[in-house]
Design an enzyme around this catalytic site. Structure first.
Site, PDB file in Angstrom:
ATOM      1  N   SER A 115       0.814  -1.212   0.000  1.00 48.97           N
ATOM      2  CA  SER A 115       0.000   0.000   0.000  1.00 48.97           C
ATOM      3  C   SER A 115       0.849   1.265   0.000  1.00 48.97           C
ATOM      4  O   SER A 115       0.403   2.307  -0.485  1.00 48.97           O
ATOM      5  CB  SER A 115      -0.969   0.000   1.187  1.00 48.97           C
ATOM      6  OG  SER A 115      -0.303  -0.349   2.381  1.00 48.97           O
ATOM      7  N   HIS A 177       2.390   4.602   4.490  1.00 51.93           N
ATOM      8  CA  HIS A 177       1.484   5.203   3.513  1.00 51.93           C
ATOM      9  C   HIS A 177       1.887   6.638   3.207  1.00 51.93           C
ATOM     10  O   HIS A 177       1.930   7.048   2.044  1.00 51.93           O
ATOM     11  CB  HIS A 177       0.050   5.154   4.046  1.00 51.93           C
ATOM     12  CG  HIS A 177      -0.508   3.779   4.119  1.00 51.93           C
ATOM     13  ND1 HIS A 177      -1.647   3.471   4.836  1.00 51.93           N
ATOM     14  CD2 HIS A 177      -0.083   2.609   3.576  1.00 51.93           C
ATOM     15  CE1 HIS A 177      -1.903   2.175   4.707  1.00 51.93           C
ATOM     16  NE2 HIS A 177      -0.967   1.639   3.951  1.00 51.93           N
TER      17      HIS A 177
END
Length: 224
Positions: A115, A177
């Site tokens: 991610s 992230h």
């Protein structure tokens, strides 16, 4: 590859109980053994490859499913727009950026997942939209492209919100992230500055992108 790696981990190490891994996946020791981000091993044992391998690992089926869906949708579409080379540069560069910031901000947590690299793709797209919005539209086609970029910006921001919402599940952290997003934006400034028609502005944003990317990576690595 990511699906195969998770299947191999679960076959070799078994599936952990839900109270240990609610993502329906292997035990934490298996994630670490297969190459999860582990700040102690990276810094003290020089296992620098762990800055890269987490993109192939996922905490479980739910974690894998979310990332694969985003990659299959937005990732494939942008690869067609940008070309495979630029896509890979942003994806891999963002993967390193996400792991580096994760080591700095959350050194005590083991983390896995692609991610951070996916967020880098979102960051790269934001950079492309930003750079193209700096130019004035003169023709009907350019006005249509401007409207399209506004729609794309909304979609990208929505994607970022969804991925950031996954920052609080086990073995995934917000710093990875954020690191991927910032790294992707910086690399995107470099890659997409060449789309600007006026060479002066192209040169300015190229320098800004290169300077920002070098400063971010060198600063984070020095902090480690």
């Amino acid at each position: 590859v990511q699906c195969g790696v998770l299947a191999a981990m679960m076959w070799q190490c078994g599936v952990a109980p839900m109270d240990i891994n609610p993502m329906v996946g292997p035990y934490p020791d298996a994630l670490n053994y297969w190459g999860a981000k582990n700040a102690v091993l990276i810094i003290e044992d020089d296992e620098w490859w762990r800055l890269f391998t987490p993109i192939f690992l996922h905490a479980g089926l739910f974690h894998l499913g979310g990332n694969v869906l985003v990659q299959a949708d937005s990732g494939n579409r942008w690869e067609k727009e940008w070309g495979s080379i630029i896509w890979i540069i942003i994806y891999i560069g963002s993967a390193f950026g996400s792991s580096i910031l994760s080591v700095c901000a959350m050194p005590d947590q083991i983390s896995v997942g692609s991610s951070g690299a996916v967020m880098g793709l979102f960051g790269g797209k934001l950079a492309e939209i930003f750079l193209l919005c700096c130019e004035k539209s003169k023709t009907v086609e350019e006005y249509a492209g401007e409207q399209s970029r506004k729609d794309q910006a909304c979609a990208v921001i929505g994607g970022i919100v969804v991925v950031m919402a996954m920052s609080f599940i086990p073995y995934v952290d917000w710093s990875a992230h954020l690191g991927g997003l910032v790294a992707g934006f910086g690399i995107g400034l470099v890659c997409f500055s060449f789309k600007i028609r006026m060479w002066i502005f192209m040169l300015v944003w190229l320098i800004v992108g290169v300077g920002t990317t070098i400063a971010l990576y060198s600063g984070a690595l020095a902090y480690m």
